[in-house]
Design a protein around this motif. Structure first.
Motif, PDB file in Angstrom:
ATOM      1  N   ARG A   1       0.837  -1.249  -0.216  1.00  0.00           N
ATOM      2  CA  ARG A   1       0.081   0.038  -0.013  1.00  0.00           C
ATOM      3  C   ARG A   1       0.802   1.294   0.035  1.00  0.00           C
ATOM      4  O   ARG A   1       0.794   2.093   0.693  1.00  0.00           O
ATOM      5  N   ARG A   2       1.704   1.364  -1.045  1.00  0.00           N
ATOM      6  CA  ARG A   2       2.612   2.265  -1.029  1.00  0.00           C
ATOM      7  C   ARG A   2       3.481   2.701  -0.211  1.00  0.00           C
ATOM      8  O   ARG A   2       4.581   3.658  -0.030  1.00  0.00           O
ATOM      9  N   THR A   3       4.082   1.467   0.639  1.00  0.00           N
ATOM     10  CA  THR A   3       4.893   1.815   1.718  1.00  0.00           C
ATOM     11  C   THR A   3       6.475   1.701   0.948  1.00  0.00           C
ATOM     12  O   THR A   3       6.741   0.880   0.097  1.00  0.00           O
ATOM     13  N   ASN A   4       7.404   2.584   1.396  1.00  0.00           N
ATOM     14  CA  ASN A   4       8.697   2.493   0.744  1.00  0.00           C
ATOM     15  C   ASN A   4       9.466   1.336   1.028  1.00  0.00           C
ATOM     16  O   ASN A   4       9.167   0.559   2.227  1.00  0.00           O
ATOM     17  N   ILE A   5      10.345   0.659   0.266  1.00  0.00           N
ATOM     18  CA  ILE A   5      11.139  -0.271   0.379  1.00  0.00           C
ATOM     19  C   ILE A   5      12.561   0.191   0.503  1.00  0.00           C
ATOM     20  O   ILE A   5      13.143   0.756  -0.370  1.00  0.00           O
ATOM     21  N   TYR A   6      13.225  -0.011   1.447  1.00  0.00           N
ATOM     22  CA  TYR A   6      14.800   0.597   1.542  1.00  0.00           C
ATOM     23  C   TYR A   6      15.728  -0.332   1.494  1.00  0.00           C
ATOM     24  O   TYR A   6      15.470  -1.420   2.147  1.00  0.00           O
ATOM     25  N   PHE A   7      16.908  -0.391   0.480  1.00  0.00           N
ATOM     26  CA  PHE A   7      17.673  -1.385   0.564  1.00  0.00           C
ATOM     27  C   PHE A   7      19.083  -1.040   1.057  1.00  0.00           C
ATOM     28  O   PHE A   7      19.413   0.123   0.821  1.00  0.00           O
ATOM     29  N   VAL A   8      19.403  -1.669   1.966  1.00  0.00           N
ATOM     30  CA  VAL A   8      20.749  -1.537   2.759  1.00  0.00           C
ATOM     31  C   VAL A   8      21.667  -2.809   2.369  1.00  0.00           C
ATOM     32  O   VAL A   8      21.233  -3.679   2.096  1.00  0.00           O
ATOM     33  N   GLY A   9      22.951  -2.506   2.768  1.00  0.00           N
ATOM     34  CA  GLY A   9      23.908  -3.483   2.618  1.00  0.00           C
ATOM     35  C   GLY A   9      25.145  -2.878   2.243  1.00  0.00           C
ATOM     36  O   GLY A   9      25.240  -1.850   2.092  1.00  0.00           O
ATOM     37  N   MET A  10      26.245  -4.034   2.246  1.00  0.00           N
ATOM     38  CA  MET A  10      27.482  -3.439   1.762  1.00  0.00           C
ATOM     39  C   MET A  10      27.775  -3.051   0.483  1.00  0.00           C
ATOM     40  O   MET A  10      26.808  -3.278  -0.432  1.00  0.00           O
ATOM     41  N   MET A  11      28.771  -2.178   0.195  1.00  0.00           N
ATOM     42  CA  MET A  11      28.833  -2.007  -1.103  1.00  0.00           C
ATOM     43  C   MET A  11      29.161  -2.954  -1.973  1.00  0.00           C
ATOM     44  O   MET A  11      29.733  -4.011  -1.455  1.00  0.00           O
ATOM     45  N   GLY A  12      28.671  -3.125  -3.198  1.00  0.00           N
ATOM     46  CA  GLY A  12      28.916  -4.462  -3.987  1.00  0.00           C
ATOM     47  C   GLY A  12      27.689  -5.388  -3.783  1.00  0.00           C
ATOM     48  O   GLY A  12      27.724  -6.423  -4.398  1.00  0.00           O
TER      49      GLY A  12
END
Length: 265
Positions: free
Chosen positions: A71-82
């Motif tokens: 329902r339009r909630t954002n998804i944040y992607f986190v993690g190490m470089m690469g």
């Protein structure tokens, strides 16, 4: 590792090539057996194409289901470089018909120079301040897949923005990261005598922060962006199913906002 989709695509291509060769043979011999073989080849092409289209339709249906649940909630992607945050976020956004935002790209446009130069000329502290300011602006929007910088999680203030959405951690080992990044000269934190040890140290410093994420998705060396996006979709759906009270409490404004003022158009 060849995926099912790749296998179907390659098989379809091989059958098409076989069909073309049959056309050439018929032009010279025109035998009944050749015509029969061509008919079978065409039938196989249609079967493989139907299977491929069915598989793609099923995948898109899963992403549409996820979009409805979010329902339009954002998804944040986190993690190490690469780890593949930008590519994966863009892939998921495309299939969900979400908007894609990349914090590093926005910072580079704002500053008018690459991140490596920002680090060199202004230092990491300056970059982290800009990064937090950009995240604060991005979190005001909805229906976005947002790729963040690898170190964004270590600033506790940033979590007040990240937790307005669902946080997905792309978890790649130091070996996988090094394999991907060993020839990449654009990473300022890896400009050391022993980049692999540097990666291991950075991962060790950040891993407890990454573990605060809502969803963890393992990243292997041979996984494709499409495979990773599907796994993100599957795990996000499971997270929402397993945490409906938490989900509705954590993101009430997004759940009730079907087209808020800050929706990107």
């Amino acid at each position: 590792m060849m995926t099912v989709e790749c296998f179907i695509s390659s098989s379809f291509g091989a059958i098409s090539a076989h069909s073309r060769s049959n056309f050439a043979a018929i032009s010279t011999r025109s035998s009944i057996s050749d015509v029969s073989a061509l008919r079978v080849s065409r039938q196989r092409c249609r079967v493989w194409n139907d299977i491929r289209c069915s598989s793609e339709a099923d995948d898109l249906a899963d992403f549409r289901d996820l979009r409805q649940r979010l329902r339009r909630t954002n998804i944040y992607f986190v993690g190490m470089m690469g780890s593949g945050k930008s590519v994966t976020a863009a892939e998921v956004a495309s299939k969900m018909q979400y908007r894609f935002l990349d914090s590093d790209s926005i910072i580079e446009r704002l500053e008018g120079r690459p991140i490596s130069e920002i680090f060199k000329e202004k230092g990491e502290e300056y970059f982290r301040d800009i990064e937090s300011a950009v995240l604060e602006e991005m979190h005001a929007y909805v229906a976005c897949c947002i790729a963040t910088g690898g170190g964004i999680v270590v600033n506790q203030r940033n979590w007040s923005f990240l937790q307005t959405g669902i946080v997905v951690w792309l978890d790649a080992s130091a070996d996988t990261l090094y394999t991907r990044l060993q020839k990449d000269t654009s990473r300022p934190l890896l400009q050391t005598e022993d980049p692999k040890s540097t990666l291991e140290n950075i991962l060790e410093q950040r891993i407890d922060w990454y573990k605060l994420s809502d969803v963890r998705v393992p990243v292997t060396e041979d996984i494709t962006p499409a495979e990773l996006a599907k796994e993100v979709c599957r795990r996000l759906c499971n997270f929402i199913k397993e945490n409906p009270p938490r989900f509705s409490e954590m993101y009430p404004s997004n759940l009730s906002n079907q087209g808020g003022d800050n929706a990107l158009s």
